[in-house]
Design a protein around this motif. Structure first.
Motif, short mmCIF file in Angstrom:
data_model
loop_
_atom_site.label_atom_id
_atom_site.label_comp_id
_atom_site.label_asym_id
_atom_site.label_seq_id
_atom_site.Cartn_x
_atom_site.Cartn_y
_atom_site.Cartn_z
N TYR A 14 1.04 4.10 -2.78
CA TYR A 14 0.77 5.50 -2.41
C TYR A 14 1.89 6.40 -2.91
N ASN A 15 3.15 5.94 -2.72
CA ASN A 15 4.26 6.80 -3.13
C ASN A 15 4.28 6.96 -4.64
N LYS A 60 -4.18 19.41 -0.31
CA LYS A 60 -3.13 18.61 0.35
C LYS A 60 -3.75 17.74 1.44
N THR A 61 -4.77 18.25 2.16
CA THR A 61 -5.24 17.46 3.32
C THR A 61 -5.92 16.19 2.85
N GLU A 62 -6.47 16.19 1.66
CA GLU A 62 -7.20 14.99 1.23
C GLU A 62 -6.25 13.97 0.63
N GLU A 63 -4.95 14.20 0.69
CA GLU A 63 -4.10 13.47 -0.25
C GLU A 63 -3.78 12.08 0.23
N ALA A 64 -4.28 11.67 1.40
CA ALA A 64 -3.87 10.35 1.86
C ALA A 64 -4.68 9.27 1.18
N ALA A 65 -5.32 9.55 0.08
CA ALA A 65 -6.15 8.52 -0.57
C ALA A 65 -5.26 7.41 -1.11
N HIS A 90 0.84 -1.20 0.00
CA HIS A 90 0.00 0.00 0.00
C HIS A 90 0.87 1.25 0.00
N ALA A 91 1.97 1.18 0.77
CA ALA A 91 2.82 2.36 0.87
C ALA A 91 3.48 2.65 -0.47
N LYS A 124 1.72 9.40 -5.58
CA LYS A 124 2.10 10.76 -5.20
C LYS A 124 3.12 11.29 -6.20
#
Lengths: 119, 87
Positions: free
Chosen positions: A100-101, A114-119, A96-97, A104
Protein backbone atom coordinates in the motif's frame (compact mmCIF):
# COMPACT_ATOMS: atom_id res chain seq x y z
CA UNK A 1 15.14 -6.49 8.41
CA UNK A 2 11.55 -5.79 9.35
CA UNK A 3 9.85 -2.67 8.01
CA UNK A 4 8.40 -0.16 10.51
CA UNK A 5 6.51 3.11 10.49
CA UNK A 6 6.62 5.66 13.30
CA UNK A 7 4.39 8.69 13.77
CA UNK A 8 5.73 11.32 16.18
CA UNK A 9 3.69 14.23 17.57
CA UNK A 10 5.74 17.15 18.95
CA UNK A 11 4.43 19.97 21.10
CA UNK A 12 3.41 23.02 19.04
CA UNK A 13 5.25 25.36 21.43
CA UNK A 14 8.64 24.89 19.82
CA UNK A 15 9.57 26.74 16.62
CA UNK A 16 9.79 24.96 13.27
CA UNK A 17 13.61 24.80 13.37
CA UNK A 18 13.71 23.11 16.77
CA UNK A 19 10.96 20.74 15.63
CA UNK A 20 13.07 19.81 12.58
CA UNK A 21 16.09 19.39 14.82
CA UNK A 22 14.21 17.00 17.15
CA UNK A 23 13.09 14.99 14.14
CA UNK A 24 16.65 14.97 12.77
CA UNK A 25 17.87 13.70 16.14
CA UNK A 26 15.61 10.65 15.93
CA UNK A 27 16.40 9.88 12.32
CA UNK A 28 20.07 10.11 13.29
CA UNK A 29 19.47 7.51 16.01
CA UNK A 30 17.92 5.28 13.36
CA UNK A 31 20.65 5.67 10.76
CA UNK A 32 23.45 5.29 13.33
CA UNK A 33 22.19 1.89 14.42
CA UNK A 34 21.91 0.43 10.97
CA UNK A 35 18.36 1.32 10.03
CA UNK A 36 17.55 2.34 6.48
CA UNK A 37 15.07 5.20 6.23
CA UNK A 38 12.71 4.73 3.29
CA UNK A 39 10.55 7.80 3.55
CA UNK A 40 10.11 10.79 5.84
CA UNK A 41 6.82 12.67 5.72
CA UNK A 42 6.24 15.95 7.48
CA UNK A 43 2.61 16.88 8.11
CA UNK A 44 3.56 20.04 10.01
CA UNK A 45 1.17 21.62 12.47
CA UNK A 46 -2.21 19.92 12.63
CA UNK A 47 -5.27 20.32 14.79
CA UNK A 48 -5.77 17.42 17.22
CA UNK A 49 -9.17 15.77 17.61
CA UNK A 50 -8.88 16.12 21.40
CA UNK A 51 -6.44 18.06 23.58
CA UNK A 52 -3.21 16.17 24.28
CA UNK A 53 -1.22 17.56 27.26
CA UNK A 54 -3.57 20.58 27.26
CA UNK A 55 -2.60 21.48 23.70
CA UNK A 56 -4.99 21.44 20.76
CA UNK A 57 -2.46 21.31 17.92
CA UNK A 58 0.56 19.11 17.30
CA UNK A 59 3.55 18.93 14.96
CA UNK A 60 3.23 15.60 13.13
CA UNK A 61 6.09 13.68 11.59
CA UNK A 62 6.01 10.25 9.92
CA UNK A 63 9.06 8.05 9.31
CA UNK A 64 9.06 4.79 7.39
CA UNK A 65 12.18 2.66 7.74
CA UNK A 66 13.69 -0.80 7.69
CA UNK A 67 15.34 -1.73 10.97
CA UNK A 68 16.52 -4.71 13.03
CA UNK A 69 13.99 -5.61 15.69
CA UNK A 70 15.91 -4.67 18.83
CA UNK A 71 16.46 -1.12 17.60
CA UNK A 72 12.79 -0.30 18.21
CA UNK A 73 13.17 -0.55 21.98
CA UNK A 74 16.12 1.82 21.95
CA UNK A 75 14.21 4.28 19.78
CA UNK A 76 11.17 4.21 22.02
CA UNK A 77 13.25 4.77 25.16
CA UNK A 78 14.66 7.88 23.50
CA UNK A 79 11.19 8.99 22.44
CA UNK A 80 9.88 8.60 25.99
CA UNK A 81 12.85 10.43 27.42
CA UNK A 82 12.42 13.50 25.20
CA UNK A 83 9.65 15.58 26.73
CA UNK A 84 9.11 17.62 23.54
CA UNK A 85 7.55 14.50 22.02
CA UNK A 86 3.93 14.40 23.13
CA UNK A 87 3.00 11.07 21.63
CA UNK A 88 4.40 8.47 19.26
CA UNK A 89 3.17 5.29 17.57
CA UNK A 90 5.40 2.61 16.01
CA UNK A 91 3.82 0.05 13.67
CA UNK A 92 5.41 -2.95 12.02
CA UNK A 93 4.30 -3.19 8.38
CA UNK A 94 3.18 -6.46 6.80
CA UNK A 95 3.27 -7.15 3.08
CA UNK A 96 -0.12 -5.54 2.43
CA UNK A 97 0.96 -2.40 4.25
CA UNK A 98 4.26 -2.14 2.39
CA UNK A 99 2.47 -2.73 -0.93
CA UNK A 100 0.00 0.00 0.00
CA UNK A 101 2.75 2.44 0.93
CA UNK A 102 4.68 1.78 -2.27
CA UNK A 103 1.53 2.31 -4.31
CA UNK A 104 0.83 5.53 -2.45
CA UNK A 105 4.38 6.73 -3.00
CA UNK A 106 4.18 5.94 -6.68
CA UNK A 107 1.15 8.21 -6.87
CA UNK A 108 -1.31 5.49 -7.77
CA UNK A 109 -4.04 7.29 -5.85
CA UNK A 110 -3.73 10.74 -7.37
CA UNK A 111 -6.51 10.28 -9.87
CA UNK A 112 -8.94 8.80 -7.38
CA UNK A 113 -10.39 11.02 -4.68
CA UNK A 114 -8.65 10.87 -1.32
CA UNK A 115 -11.49 8.94 0.35
CA UNK A 116 -11.22 6.06 -2.08
CA UNK A 117 -7.51 5.74 -1.62
CA UNK A 118 -7.42 2.79 0.73
CA UNK A 119 -7.43 0.42 -2.24
CA UNK B 1 -61.15 5.97 11.36
CA UNK B 2 -60.48 2.77 13.28
CA UNK B 3 -57.38 2.29 11.10
CA UNK B 4 -55.66 5.48 12.16
CA UNK B 5 -56.15 4.68 15.86
CA UNK B 6 -53.86 1.65 15.55
CA UNK B 7 -50.88 2.24 17.82
CA UNK B 8 -48.00 -0.20 17.42
CA UNK B 9 -46.72 -1.52 20.72
CA UNK B 10 -43.25 -2.01 19.25
CA UNK B 11 -41.83 0.05 16.39
CA UNK B 12 -42.56 -1.63 13.03
CA UNK B 13 -39.28 -3.12 11.80
CA UNK B 14 -38.50 -1.27 8.57
CA UNK B 15 -36.99 -3.78 6.12
CA UNK B 16 -33.73 -2.45 4.60
CA UNK B 17 -33.34 -5.30 2.21
CA UNK B 18 -30.66 -3.98 -0.11
CA UNK B 19 -27.92 -6.62 -0.25
CA UNK B 20 -25.09 -5.57 2.11
CA UNK B 21 -21.59 -6.47 0.94
CA UNK B 22 -18.10 -6.12 2.35
CA UNK B 23 -16.62 -3.16 0.49
CA UNK B 24 -13.10 -4.35 1.18
CA UNK B 25 -13.59 -7.71 -0.46
CA UNK B 26 -15.48 -6.14 -3.35
CA UNK B 27 -12.92 -3.43 -4.13
CA UNK B 28 -9.99 -5.72 -3.31
CA UNK B 29 -8.75 -3.41 -0.53
CA UNK B 30 -6.09 -5.23 1.47
CA UNK B 31 -4.78 -2.63 3.92
CA UNK B 32 -6.71 -0.01 5.88
CA UNK B 33 -4.53 3.00 6.56
CA UNK B 34 -4.94 4.32 10.11
CA UNK B 35 -3.57 7.71 9.03
CA UNK B 36 -6.40 8.31 6.55
CA UNK B 37 -8.96 9.84 8.92
CA UNK B 38 -11.60 10.83 6.41
CA UNK B 39 -11.80 7.31 5.05
CA UNK B 40 -12.30 5.96 8.58
CA UNK B 41 -15.10 8.48 9.17
CA UNK B 42 -17.36 6.16 7.18
CA UNK B 43 -17.04 3.50 9.89
CA UNK B 44 -17.81 5.56 12.97
CA UNK B 45 -21.10 7.19 13.95
CA UNK B 46 -21.47 10.84 14.83
CA UNK B 47 -20.52 10.15 18.45
CA UNK B 48 -17.19 8.75 17.25
CA UNK B 49 -18.16 5.19 18.08
CA UNK B 50 -17.42 2.25 15.75
CA UNK B 51 -20.36 1.18 13.57
CA UNK B 52 -21.42 -2.47 13.99
CA UNK B 53 -21.01 -4.97 11.17
CA UNK B 54 -24.76 -5.36 10.69
CA UNK B 55 -24.95 -1.71 9.59
CA UNK B 56 -21.81 -1.48 7.50
CA UNK B 57 -21.94 -5.05 6.23
CA UNK B 58 -18.18 -5.57 6.41
CA UNK B 59 -16.81 -9.08 6.92
CA UNK B 60 -15.36 -10.08 10.30
CA UNK B 61 -11.78 -10.08 9.08
CA UNK B 62 -11.95 -6.50 7.83
CA UNK B 63 -14.12 -5.28 10.72
CA UNK B 64 -11.21 -6.19 13.02
CA UNK B 65 -8.78 -4.32 10.75
CA UNK B 66 -11.09 -1.28 10.71
CA UNK B 67 -11.41 -1.40 14.50
CA UNK B 68 -7.65 -1.56 14.92
CA UNK B 69 -7.10 1.27 12.44
CA UNK B 70 -9.70 3.48 14.16
CA UNK B 71 -8.14 2.83 17.57
CA UNK B 72 -4.69 3.67 16.25
CA UNK B 73 -5.88 6.91 14.65
CA UNK B 74 -7.62 7.82 17.89
CA UNK B 75 -4.32 7.30 19.71
CA UNK B 76 -2.45 9.71 17.48
CA UNK B 77 -5.21 12.29 17.71
CA UNK B 78 -6.70 12.07 14.21
CA UNK B 79 -10.06 10.75 15.40
CA UNK B 80 -11.76 11.74 18.67
CA UNK B 81 -12.49 9.10 21.32
CA UNK B 82 -15.90 10.62 21.99
CA UNK B 83 -17.66 13.64 20.54
CA UNK B 84 -21.21 14.85 20.16
CA UNK B 85 -21.37 16.05 16.56
CA UNK B 86 -18.61 14.62 14.46
CA UNK B 87 -19.97 14.81 10.92
Amino acid sequence: MQQYETVIILTPLLSVETAKEVVAKFSKILTDNGAEIIQEDNWGLRKLAYPIEKKSTGYYHLTEYKAPGELINKLEVELRRDERVMRFLTISLDKHATAYNDKKRSGAFQKKTKTEEAA
Amino acid sequence: MAKDQIQYVTAPKVEDNRKKYCRFKKNGIKYIDYKDANFLLKFINDQGKLLPRRLTGTSLKFQRKVAQAVKRSRHIGLLPYVTDSLK
